[in-house]
Write a protein that holds these residues in place. Structure first.
Motif, PDB file in Angstrom:
ATOM      1  N   SER A  29       0.829  -1.213   0.000  1.00 29.09           N
ATOM      2  CA  SER A  29       0.000   0.000   0.000  1.00 29.09           C
ATOM      3  C   SER A  29       0.858   1.256   0.000  1.00 29.09           C
ATOM      4  O   SER A  29       0.496   2.268  -0.627  1.00 29.09           O
ATOM      5  CB  SER A  29      -0.928  -0.016   1.214  1.00 29.09           C
ATOM      6  OG  SER A  29      -1.777  -1.144   1.186  1.00 29.09           O
TER       7      SER A  29
ATOM      8  N   THR B  90      -6.564   1.958  -1.753  1.00 27.07           N
ATOM      9  CA  THR B  90      -5.333   1.768  -0.977  1.00 27.07           C
ATOM     10  C   THR B  90      -5.558   2.087   0.495  1.00 27.07           C
ATOM     11  O   THR B  90      -5.053   1.386   1.387  1.00 27.07           O
ATOM     12  CB  THR B  90      -4.217   2.658  -1.539  1.00 27.07           C
ATOM     13  OG1 THR B  90      -4.074   2.389  -2.937  1.00 27.07           O
ATOM     14  CG2 THR B  90      -2.904   2.400  -0.838  1.00 27.07           C
TER      15      THR B  90
ATOM     16  N   ARG C 132       1.826   1.907  -3.443  1.00 27.52           N
ATOM     17  CA  ARG C 132       0.720   2.381  -4.261  1.00 27.52           C
ATOM     18  C   ARG C 132       0.384   3.844  -3.987  1.00 27.52           C
ATOM     19  O   ARG C 132      -0.214   4.505  -4.852  1.00 27.52           O
ATOM     20  CB  ARG C 132      -0.513   1.515  -4.032  1.00 27.52           C
ATOM     21  CG  ARG C 132      -0.428   0.148  -4.682  1.00 27.52           C
ATOM     22  CD  ARG C 132      -1.794  -0.379  -4.980  1.00 27.52           C
ATOM     23  NE  ARG C 132      -1.750  -1.605  -5.762  1.00 27.52           N
ATOM     24  CZ  ARG C 132      -2.802  -2.121  -6.386  1.00 27.52           C
ATOM     25  NH1 ARG C 132      -3.973  -1.519  -6.323  1.00 27.52           N
ATOM     26  NH2 ARG C 132      -2.691  -3.238  -7.083  1.00 27.52           N
ATOM     27  N   PHE C 133       0.688   4.316  -2.802  1.00 26.56           N
ATOM     28  CA  PHE C 133       0.443   5.734  -2.539  1.00 26.56           C
ATOM     29  C   PHE C 133       1.323   6.622  -3.430  1.00 26.56           C
ATOM     30  O   PHE C 133       0.951   7.746  -3.775  1.00 26.56           O
ATOM     31  CB  PHE C 133       0.697   6.061  -1.064  1.00 26.56           C
ATOM     32  CG  PHE C 133      -0.475   5.777  -0.177  1.00 26.56           C
ATOM     33  CD1 PHE C 133      -1.697   6.382  -0.405  1.00 26.56           C
ATOM     34  CD2 PHE C 133      -0.361   4.906   0.891  1.00 26.56           C
ATOM     35  CE1 PHE C 133      -2.797   6.125   0.413  1.00 26.56           C
ATOM     36  CE2 PHE C 133      -1.435   4.650   1.722  1.00 26.56           C
ATOM     37  CZ  PHE C 133      -2.653   5.259   1.479  1.00 26.56           C
TER      38      PHE C 133
ATOM     39  N   GLN D  58      -0.602   5.488  -7.861  1.00 24.31           N
ATOM     40  CA  GLN D  58      -1.873   4.803  -7.690  1.00 24.31           C
ATOM     41  C   GLN D  58      -2.397   4.312  -9.040  1.00 24.31           C
ATOM     42  O   GLN D  58      -2.647   5.095  -9.965  1.00 24.31           O
ATOM     43  CB  GLN D  58      -2.907   5.747  -7.068  1.00 24.31           C
ATOM     44  CG  GLN D  58      -4.286   5.157  -6.914  1.00 24.31           C
ATOM     45  CD  GLN D  58      -4.306   3.983  -5.948  1.00 24.31           C
ATOM     46  OE1 GLN D  58      -3.743   4.066  -4.864  1.00 24.31           O
ATOM     47  NE2 GLN D  58      -4.931   2.892  -6.348  1.00 24.31           N
TER      48      GLN D  58
ATOM     49  N   SER E  97      -7.592   6.155  -4.939  1.00 23.95           N
ATOM     50  CA  SER E  97      -6.742   6.077  -3.744  1.00 23.95           C
ATOM     51  C   SER E  97      -7.494   5.570  -2.531  1.00 23.95           C
ATOM     52  O   SER E  97      -6.873   5.153  -1.535  1.00 23.95           O
ATOM     53  CB  SER E  97      -6.150   7.454  -3.434  1.00 23.95           C
ATOM     54  OG  SER E  97      -7.175   8.405  -3.218  1.00 23.95           O
TER      55      SER E  97
END
Length: 461
Positions: free
Chosen positions: A118, A225, A121-122, A125, A222
């Motif tokens: 995660s 996530t 992914r921030f 995204q 987002s």
């Protein structure tokens, strides 16, 4: 080649144990749900790949945890069939403790993996496809609740009640009290605290539902996530108290919730008739709900060992299923009157009767004397109350010979009984006490005989 045969022998033993478990009809349901879990987990992982949703992946890990819990149920059934052996004298209950500990730790490692993915992914995204996101959520929720409510998981049920409350349960408990005040019928389900596995499944499904709506309405990718991070934190917070509790059981620590009961039972044991001291007590949990312990009990010399053992076992067996009690009698040793060799001119205890005028010790009395103590070695005689450096009541005074003392002449002094005779009862005579022993005195040769010089001064006057 050796490793090949070794692996064959291991798999052969596992196959035999699996056949033992499969012979029980109650295990067929567990095996059926295990097969359905594998199929459901495979479908969910494919949907996670197609939707590119990290939140659905985190929720799928709860389905994998259900597979671990089913394996724990099989191990619990196997433990119930096995009997203690010479190698495992306490039984095989620790295998299910190890299974619970491994399951919770693996799920926490999965939650840490979700947190790591995660964070990546921030930074960048990706797009989330919501085609099968909601379908996967309902399929996972339905199967997880069906598994939790249909299969009786004894080890995890015990751990969820015995372990400390998770932070998710504490926050939901406040809402549950308020809701039960409005609808009292829900108190049996929500109070005193909700099932942590049902709670984490409902909370994860709620987070995925919110994620689906926000992505469909505003295209907030987002949020997926963020939901994955929330599910991972809730999973870690739910499993952590259980792994701590099962880890303490593996470390053979005393459970904190039974310390008060154990102290009360030990106080009751210490007040039993004949018990002098309870020491070296140690209690630990062998398995979930199985407490073992050992204790040393010191009793009086005239107490009945079997009677005391029966009473101690009866008191502690209500809480401790496997108990070892070691009974030993009081072993006190009194120091002898004369340390080292006898001084010159002294007589032994067997000869003093013929020299002192006192009646000699009988052979029967000498045989009954304990060689280590001064009390008779009779099983019916009560034990001495103290073991200080004082001679016993059954030993006669030992008197040592010496030259007769000088006495004043022509003074008409009488030497009767001394007023201090009742105080000097430690087995020694004293100069001038008038015991009528004549030519005997104590071994204190340094005591000055002042009455001899006094007599000369009297005659000079």
């Amino acid at each position: 080649m050796l490793f090949f045969f070794f692996s064959i022998s291991i798999f052969g033993k596992l196959y035999l144990e699996f056949r033992l478990v499969a012979s029980d009809r109650r295990s067929w349901r567990i095996l059926l749900f295990g097969m359905l879990n594998v199929i459901c987990t495979a479908c969910l992982l494919m949907w996670c790949n197609s939707t590119n949703s990290m939140a659905l992946t985190a929720y799928t890990y709860l389905t994998i945890f259900d597979l671990f819990s089913l394996i724990t149920c099989l191990i619990s059934s196997w433990v119930a069939m096995k009997k203690p052996s010479q190698s495992y004298s306490f039984g095989f209950e620790r295998f299910e403790v190890l299974a619970v500990f491994a399951s919770t730790v693996l799920v926490q490692l999965g939650a840490l993996f979700i947190l790591k993915e995660s964070v990546e992914r921030f930074v960048k995204q990706p797009d989330i496809h919501t085609g099968r996101l909601l379908v996967g959520t309902f399929v996972a929720l339905f199967f997880n609740l069906l598994t939790l409510l249909s299969v009786k998981n004894k080890p995890f049920s015990y751990v969820s009640e015995a372990a400390s409350t998770s932070w998710l349960q504490e926050h939901v408990a406040d809402l549950s009290r308020s809701l039960c005040g409005i609808i009292p019928g829900l108190s049996s389900v929500l109070l005193p605290r909700m099932n942590p596995f049902v709670l984490i499944n409902l909370a994860g499904a709620l987070a995925l539902g919110i994620t689906y709506m926000l992505i469909e309405i505003n295209n907030y990718n987002s949020v997926d996530t963020a939901s994955a991070v929330a599910i991972a934190l809730m999973t870690f917070g739910t499993m952590y108290p259980m792994s701590v509790y099962s880890g303490k059981v593996l470390l053979q620590t005393t459970p904190s919730h039974v310390l008060g009961q154990l102290d009360k039972l030990l106080r009751e044991v210490s007040t039993l008739d004949g018990v002098l001291e309870v020491r070296n007590e140690h209690f630990w949990t062998v398995g979930f709900g199985a407490l073992a312990g050992s204790v040393h009990v010191r009793i009086r010399r005239d107490a009945n060992e079997q009677m005391v053992l029966a009473h101690v076992t009866n008191r502690l067996h209500t809480l401790v299923s496997t108990l070892t009690v070691q009974i030993f009698k009081d072993d006190w040793i009194r120091p002898s009157l004369v340390a080292g060799p006898l001084p010159a001119g002294a007589i032994s205890a067997s000869e003093y009767g013929t020299h002192s005028g006192f009646p000699p010790l009988s052979s029967r009395h000498v045989e009954e004397m304990d060689p280590l103590t001064s009390t008779p070695a009779k099983p019916s005689s009560p034990p001495p109350e103290f073991s200080f450096n004082t001679p016993g009541r059954n030993i006669q005074p030992v008197v040592f010979p010496s030259a007769p003392p000088q006495r004043p002449y022509s003074m008409g002094l009488t030497y009767g009984a001394s007023p201090y005779a009742s105080m000097l009862n430690q087995g020694f005579s004293h100069p001038g006490t008038g015991l009528g022993l004549g030519g005997f005195r104590t071994s204190f040769n340094t005591v000055p005989q002042r009455y001899g010089s006094m007599s000369k001064s009297v005659f000079s006057l």
